[in-house]
Design a protein around this motif. Sequence first.
Motif, PDB file in Angstrom:
ATOM      1  N   GLN A 264       0.836  -1.196   0.000  1.00  0.00           N
ATOM      2  CA  GLN A 264       0.000   0.000   0.000  1.00  0.00           C
ATOM      3  C   GLN A 264       0.867   1.240   0.000  1.00  0.00           C
ATOM      4  O   GLN A 264       1.061   1.850  -1.036  1.00  0.00           O
ATOM      5  CB  GLN A 264      -0.948  -0.036   1.189  1.00  0.00           C
ATOM      6  N   ARG A 265       1.420   1.596   1.121  1.00  0.00           N
ATOM      7  CA  ARG A 265       2.292   2.771   1.194  1.00  0.00           C
ATOM      8  C   ARG A 265       3.740   2.324   1.121  1.00  0.00           C
ATOM      9  O   ARG A 265       4.130   1.369   1.772  1.00  0.00           O
ATOM     10  CB  ARG A 265       2.066   3.536   2.499  1.00  0.00           C
ATOM     11  N   ILE A 266       4.534   3.036   0.324  1.00  0.00           N
ATOM     12  CA  ILE A 266       5.967   2.764   0.214  1.00  0.00           C
ATOM     13  C   ILE A 266       6.678   4.086   0.401  1.00  0.00           C
ATOM     14  O   ILE A 266       6.415   5.044  -0.332  1.00  0.00           O
ATOM     15  CB  ILE A 266       6.330   2.136  -1.144  1.00  0.00           C
ATOM     16  N   ASP A 267       7.559   4.172   1.399  1.00  0.00           N
ATOM     17  CA  ASP A 267       8.262   5.431   1.649  1.00  0.00           C
ATOM     18  C   ASP A 267       9.713   5.337   1.179  1.00  0.00           C
ATOM     19  O   ASP A 267      10.149   4.328   0.627  1.00  0.00           O
ATOM     20  CB  ASP A 267       8.137   5.870   3.110  1.00  0.00           C
ATOM     21  N   THR A 268      10.453   6.408   1.408  1.00  0.00           N
ATOM     22  CA  THR A 268      11.828   6.468   0.906  1.00  0.00           C
ATOM     23  C   THR A 268      12.748   5.444   1.564  1.00  0.00           C
ATOM     24  O   THR A 268      13.717   5.010   0.944  1.00  0.00           O
ATOM     25  CB  THR A 268      12.417   7.880   1.058  1.00  0.00           C
ATOM     26  N   ALA A 269      12.461   5.043   2.800  1.00  0.00           N
ATOM     27  CA  ALA A 269      13.292   4.012   3.445  1.00  0.00           C
ATOM     28  C   ALA A 269      13.209   2.702   2.653  1.00  0.00           C
ATOM     29  O   ALA A 269      14.226   2.059   2.383  1.00  0.00           O
ATOM     30  CB  ALA A 269      12.849   3.796   4.889  1.00  0.00           C
ATOM     31  N   ALA A 270      12.013   2.315   2.260  1.00  0.00           N
ATOM     32  CA  ALA A 270      11.830   1.087   1.481  1.00  0.00           C
ATOM     33  C   ALA A 270      12.418   1.246   0.076  1.00  0.00           C
ATOM     34  O   ALA A 270      13.024   0.313  -0.456  1.00  0.00           O
ATOM     35  CB  ALA A 270      10.358   0.726   1.406  1.00  0.00           C
ATOM     36  N   ILE A 271      12.245   2.421  -0.499  1.00  0.00           N
ATOM     37  CA  ILE A 271      12.801   2.668  -1.830  1.00  0.00           C
ATOM     38  C   ILE A 271      14.320   2.536  -1.806  1.00  0.00           C
ATOM     39  O   ILE A 271      14.920   1.937  -2.699  1.00  0.00           O
ATOM     40  CB  ILE A 271      12.370   4.052  -2.358  1.00  0.00           C
ATOM     41  N   GLN A 272      14.962   3.057  -0.773  1.00  0.00           N
ATOM     42  CA  GLN A 272      16.418   2.939  -0.656  1.00  0.00           C
ATOM     43  C   GLN A 272      16.848   1.479  -0.578  1.00  0.00           C
ATOM     44  O   GLN A 272      17.841   1.080  -1.203  1.00  0.00           O
ATOM     45  CB  GLN A 272      16.919   3.695   0.566  1.00  0.00           C
ATOM     46  N   LEU A 273      16.116   0.676   0.169  1.00  0.00           N
ATOM     47  CA  LEU A 273      16.460  -0.743   0.279  1.00  0.00           C
ATOM     48  C   LEU A 273      16.269  -1.463  -1.054  1.00  0.00           C
ATOM     49  O   LEU A 273      17.113  -2.272  -1.459  1.00  0.00           O
ATOM     50  CB  LEU A 273      15.612  -1.408   1.367  1.00  0.00           C
ATOM     51  N   MET A 274      15.179  -1.167  -1.734  1.00  0.00           N
ATOM     52  CA  MET A 274      14.944  -1.799  -3.034  1.00  0.00           C
ATOM     53  C   MET A 274      16.004  -1.363  -4.037  1.00  0.00           C
ATOM     54  O   MET A 274      16.483  -2.164  -4.835  1.00  0.00           O
ATOM     55  CB  MET A 274      13.544  -1.466  -3.539  1.00  0.00           C
ATOM     56  N   TRP A 275      16.384  -0.102  -3.987  1.00  0.00           N
ATOM     57  CA  TRP A 275      17.404   0.404  -4.916  1.00  0.00           C
ATOM     58  C   TRP A 275      18.760  -0.251  -4.630  1.00  0.00           C
ATOM     59  O   TRP A 275      19.496  -0.584  -5.549  1.00  0.00           O
ATOM     60  CB  TRP A 275      17.501   1.924  -4.821  1.00  0.00           C
TER      61      TRP A 275
END
Length: 87
Positions: free
Chosen positions: A44-55
């Motif tokens: 549902q919600r994805i923030d910058t912390a999760a984006i950094q991990l995925m990146w």
Amino acid sequence: MDANSKHYAPVGDLTIFEAATLKESLVRLLENDGLVCLDLAKTQRIDTAAIQLMWAARKSGRLLAMNISKELENKLTQLGFAEPLSE
């Protein structure tokens, strides 16, 4: 996907509060050979912390992100990511 692929489909939010669990899961999946399929259909919600991990996981060259919402695509663009999340 081939026989060595691993599928990870988190459910709910991927925010700073879930970052430790997301990191653990991605590290564990990337320890072995093969493609890691990250299915974001039920997030549902994805923030910058999760984006950094995925990146960071993307740097392995073995991450396939699927079902990326238009909202997440827009967020990635706003943050300056010109390349796709998947390899």
